[in-house]
Design an enzyme around this catalytic site. Structure first.
Site, PDB file in Angstrom:
ATOM      1  N   ASP A   1       7.499  24.217  42.201  1.00 23.37           N
ATOM      2  CA  ASP A   1       7.156  24.021  40.783  1.00 23.37           C
ATOM      3  C   ASP A   1       5.768  24.555  40.439  1.00 23.37           C
ATOM      4  O   ASP A   1       5.342  24.491  39.295  1.00 23.37           O
ATOM      5  CB  ASP A   1       7.299  22.542  40.374  1.00 23.37           C
ATOM      6  CG  ASP A   1       6.479  21.598  41.228  1.00 23.37           C
ATOM      7  OD1 ASP A   1       6.365  21.821  42.450  1.00 23.37           O
ATOM      8  OD2 ASP A   1       5.931  20.619  40.668  1.00 23.37           O
TER       9      ASP A   1
ATOM     10  N   ASP B   1      -1.574  19.366  43.163  1.00 30.77           N
ATOM     11  CA  ASP B   1      -1.134  17.981  43.188  1.00 30.77           C
ATOM     12  C   ASP B   1      -1.971  17.232  44.223  1.00 30.77           C
ATOM     13  O   ASP B   1      -2.350  17.817  45.214  1.00 30.77           O
ATOM     14  CB  ASP B   1       0.321  17.889  43.609  1.00 30.77           C
ATOM     15  CG  ASP B   1       1.283  18.620  42.675  1.00 30.77           C
ATOM     16  OD1 ASP B   1       0.842  19.128  41.635  1.00 30.77           O
ATOM     17  OD2 ASP B   1       2.469  18.714  43.002  1.00 30.77           O
TER      18      ASP B   1
ATOM     19  N   HIS C   1       1.754  16.866  34.778  1.00 23.66           N
ATOM     20  CA  HIS C   1       2.632  16.813  35.949  1.00 23.66           C
ATOM     21  C   HIS C   1       3.448  15.521  35.932  1.00 23.66           C
ATOM     22  O   HIS C   1       3.633  14.845  36.953  1.00 23.66           O
ATOM     23  CB  HIS C   1       1.807  16.926  37.253  1.00 23.66           C
ATOM     24  CG  HIS C   1       2.620  17.366  38.445  1.00 23.66           C
ATOM     25  ND1 HIS C   1       3.172  16.475  39.338  1.00 23.66           N
ATOM     26  CD2 HIS C   1       2.977  18.592  38.889  1.00 23.66           C
ATOM     27  CE1 HIS C   1       3.820  17.152  40.283  1.00 23.66           C
ATOM     28  NE2 HIS C   1       3.716  18.433  40.038  1.00 23.66           N
TER      29      HIS C   1
ATOM     30  N   HIS D   1      -2.457  16.474  49.646  1.00 26.03           N
ATOM     31  CA  HIS D   1      -1.074  16.474  49.168  1.00 26.03           C
ATOM     32  C   HIS D   1      -0.156  16.506  50.382  1.00 26.03           C
ATOM     33  O   HIS D   1      -0.639  16.557  51.514  1.00 26.03           O
ATOM     34  CB  HIS D   1      -0.885  17.692  48.250  1.00 26.03           C
ATOM     35  CG  HIS D   1       0.375  17.672  47.453  1.00 26.03           C
ATOM     36  ND1 HIS D   1       0.886  16.537  46.892  1.00 26.03           N
ATOM     37  CD2 HIS D   1       1.230  18.676  47.111  1.00 26.03           C
ATOM     38  CE1 HIS D   1       2.000  16.842  46.257  1.00 26.03           C
ATOM     39  NE2 HIS D   1       2.236  18.126  46.368  1.00 26.03           N
TER      40      HIS D   1
HETATM   41 ZN   LIG Z   1       3.379  19.487  45.093  1.00 24.95          ZN
END
Ligand SMILES: [Zn+2]
Length: 306
Positions: A69, A215, A273, A145
């Site tokens: 993504d 992220d 997100h 992450h």
């Molecule tokens: Zn991710």
């Protein structure tokens, strides 16, 4: 505001799977006409079209990590740039795993680009300078992450001192002295005297900065890298009702994003997100604002100006 452009366009603000309402991660940052694309989720090129962004002016693309993504939109964008006749080199910054993936896609589809791709790999050992010119510098910093991931810090360079032309006349200082004055040095006037810089100039606007954190699990270790930025984007995949799940999946909640913003003393926070399990962002906003008031939702199509 210092009169020169520093603005962020939100192109995608959803988490893993696209929904009818949201696209995956992508943002376009314009700092004094340098266009930086940050992450490139699926459909990024369509979002660029939708918001009439200047696609061919993008010379630098920054990818945080290898979750789809955040980069599945890249092969399509590269092909479209080719079809539109791009000639200028394109610089791509990201994990070293990105290059072979893109190359195999281009190769398998027998796509030949008539412009150069210049690859730069990020590192996760502290703050790393990735790009610099006379106006801007961009660095990466580590995020925590599930897989290797970095954030990005965009900083305007200190601006030259502002010249007061009336004072130049008054103190009989010629225009030839202006370059020196802009750098903060004193000037000589037509009478051979030294005139102090502070009599002829005023302070320039304070350099502006933007940090992108996506992220990441909620991690105070990120604070030193993003301290005092004008604008911070921090992921907020979940609400507090899923704090446990956020931790398990190495994501953050809206409240956690806000507490990082507060700790880092940033001016404004944008959150995005969002997990597709939530229908609305109302609770994201109220949860974040209860800890950090100056929070906004990264709605697609919105432009944030500094
Ligand atoms: Zn991710």
């Amino acid at each position: 505001m210092n009169g020169q452009t520093f603005e962020l366009l939100i192109l995608g603000s959803g988490a893993a799977s696209p929904t009818a309402k949201r696209n995956p991660s992508a943002q376009l940052l314009n700092i004094v006409e340098r266009y930086f694309l940050i992450d490139c989720g699926e459909a990024t090129q369509m979002q660029l079209r939708r918001y009439k962004a200047k696609m061919q002016k993008i010379n630098h693309i920054f990818i945080t990590h290898m979750h789809g993504d955040h980069f599945y939109g890249l092969p399509g964008l590269l092909s479209t740039m080719q079809l539109l006749g791009r000639k200028n080199p394109l610089h791509i910054f990201g994990p070293k795993e990105l290059r072979p993936v893109i190359e195999v896609i281009l190769e398998a589809s027998e796509s030949r680009l008539n412009y150069e791709l210049v690859w730069h790999y990020t590192h996760d050992n502290g703050l790393n300078l990735l790009f610099e010119d006379d106006k801007v510098k961009v660095s990466s910093f580590p995020l925590r992450h599930r897989i290797y991931c970095t954030g990005f810090l965009f900083q305007e360079k200190p601006l030259p001192r502002k010249i007061n032309m009336d004072k130049l006349k008054k103190f009989k200082v010629s225009a030839a002295e202006i370059p020196k004055l802009k750098k903060g040095l004193d000037a000589h006037n037509d009478l051979g005297q030294i005139v102090k810089n502070n009599k002829l100039t005023t302070d320039p606007a304070t350099p502006r900065s933007y940090a992108y954190c996506s992220d990441t699990i909620s991690d105070r270790g990120v604070v030193p890298y993003i301290e005092n930025v004008n604008l911070l984007y921090h992921e907020a995949t979940f609400l507090s009702d899923n704090t446990k799940r956020a931790k398990q999946t190495f994501h953050s909640t809206a409240k956690q994003a806000a507490s990082i913003a507060k700790r880092a003393n940033v001016q404004k926070l944008i959150i995005g997100h969002f997990s597709s399990r939530y229908d609305s962002t109302v609770r994201f906003l109220s949860e974040a604002r209860s800890s950090f008031r100056n929070t906004e939702i990264a709605e697609e199509g919105l432009t944030f100006k500094i």
